[in-house]
Write a protein that holds these residues in place. Structure first.
Motif, PDB file in Angstrom:
ATOM      1  N   VAL A   1       3.846   7.252  -1.205  1.00 38.12           N
ATOM      2  CA  VAL A   1       4.778   7.005  -0.095  1.00 38.12           C
ATOM      3  C   VAL A   1       4.605   5.572   0.411  1.00 38.12           C
ATOM      4  O   VAL A   1       3.496   5.127   0.698  1.00 38.12           O
ATOM      5  N   ARG A   2       5.708   4.878   0.537  1.00 34.20           N
ATOM      6  CA  ARG A   2       5.685   3.492   1.045  1.00 34.20           C
ATOM      7  C   ARG A   2       5.380   3.458   2.537  1.00 34.20           C
ATOM      8  O   ARG A   2       5.732   4.356   3.281  1.00 34.20           O
ATOM      9  N   ARG A   3       4.771   2.384   2.959  1.00 37.00           N
ATOM     10  CA  ARG A   3       4.437   2.194   4.382  1.00 37.00           C
ATOM     11  C   ARG A   3       5.696   2.210   5.247  1.00 37.00           C
ATOM     12  O   ARG A   3       5.694   2.692   6.370  1.00 37.00           O
ATOM     13  N   GLN A   4       6.795   1.691   4.726  1.00 40.81           N
ATOM     14  CA  GLN A   4       8.053   1.633   5.473  1.00 40.81           C
ATOM     15  C   GLN A   4       8.619   3.025   5.762  1.00 40.81           C
ATOM     16  O   GLN A   4       9.492   3.165   6.608  1.00 40.81           O
ATOM     17  N   SER A   5       8.146   4.047   5.046  1.00 43.04           N
ATOM     18  CA  SER A   5       8.672   5.401   5.207  1.00 43.04           C
ATOM     19  C   SER A   5       7.920   6.230   6.231  1.00 43.04           C
ATOM     20  O   SER A   5       8.223   7.408   6.422  1.00 43.04           O
ATOM     21  N   ILE A   6       6.920   5.630   6.890  1.00 41.25           N
ATOM     22  CA  ILE A   6       6.141   6.373   7.879  1.00 41.25           C
ATOM     23  C   ILE A   6       5.976   5.565   9.161  1.00 41.25           C
ATOM     24  O   ILE A   6       5.996   4.344   9.149  1.00 41.25           O
ATOM     25  N   ASP A   7       5.864   6.297  10.269  1.00 39.98           N
ATOM     26  CA  ASP A   7       5.565   5.692  11.565  1.00 39.98           C
ATOM     27  C   ASP A   7       4.309   6.329  12.109  1.00 39.98           C
ATOM     28  O   ASP A   7       4.109   7.548  11.985  1.00 39.98           O
ATOM     29  N   HIS A   8       3.474   5.493  12.721  1.00 38.01           N
ATOM     30  CA  HIS A   8       2.254   5.983  13.375  1.00 38.01           C
ATOM     31  C   HIS A   8       2.594   6.821  14.593  1.00 38.01           C
ATOM     32  O   HIS A   8       3.553   6.512  15.300  1.00 38.01           O
ATOM     33  N   LEU A   9       1.784   7.818  14.857  1.00 39.67           N
ATOM     34  CA  LEU A   9       1.843   8.496  16.147  1.00 39.67           C
ATOM     35  C   LEU A   9       0.756   7.874  17.005  1.00 39.67           C
ATOM     36  O   LEU A   9      -0.357   7.673  16.560  1.00 39.67           O
ATOM     37  N   VAL A  10       1.087   7.535  18.209  1.00 38.14           N
ATOM     38  CA  VAL A  10       0.130   6.852  19.078  1.00 38.14           C
ATOM     39  C   VAL A  10      -0.600   7.855  19.930  1.00 38.14           C
ATOM     40  O   VAL A  10      -0.128   8.872  20.296  1.00 38.14           O
TER      41      VAL A  10
ATOM     42  N   PRO B   1       0.826  -1.216   0.000  1.00 40.25           N
ATOM     43  CA  PRO B   1       0.000   0.000   0.000  1.00 40.25           C
ATOM     44  C   PRO B   1       0.856   1.260   0.000  1.00 40.25           C
ATOM     45  O   PRO B   1       1.932   1.297   0.594  1.00 40.25           O
ATOM     46  N   ARG B   2       0.385   2.281  -0.679  1.00 43.37           N
ATOM     47  CA  ARG B   2       1.072   3.568  -0.742  1.00 43.37           C
ATOM     48  C   ARG B   2       0.126   4.643  -0.224  1.00 43.37           C
ATOM     49  O   ARG B   2      -1.093   4.475  -0.244  1.00 43.37           O
TER      50      ARG B   2
END
Length: 76
Positions: free
Chosen positions: A67-76, A51-52
């Motif tokens: 944008v690739r999933r690996q390039s982002i981090d969730h904020l909790v 997914p992008r």
């Protein structure tokens, strides 16, 4: 149900994320949406498991697409 999404680490539309990908000057805080570019829509229809996302900056800056999933981090 929220626990399941957290366990799978899914990015839902409107989630806050931090971008840390290859475009160093674009690192920062964004909201994420599924990418609707032609390439991503076709990939989704074909069952792609990559997914992008389109990222909209919280502050000023340009939107990021594909944008690739690996390039982002969730904020909790």
């Amino acid at each position: 149900m929220d626990g399941l999404f957290a366990e799978l680490d899914l990015v839902m539309p409107g989630d806050l994320v931090v971008y840390h990908g290859s475009i160093d000057i674009a690192h920062g805080l964004y909201t994420a949406e599924p990418c609707a570019c032609q390439r991503c829509v076709i990939g989704d229809r074909r069952g792609s498991n990559d997914p992008r996302y389109t990222l909209t900056p919280i502050a000023s800056g340009a939107r990021l697409h594909d944008v690739r999933r690996q390039s982002i981090d969730h904020l909790v």
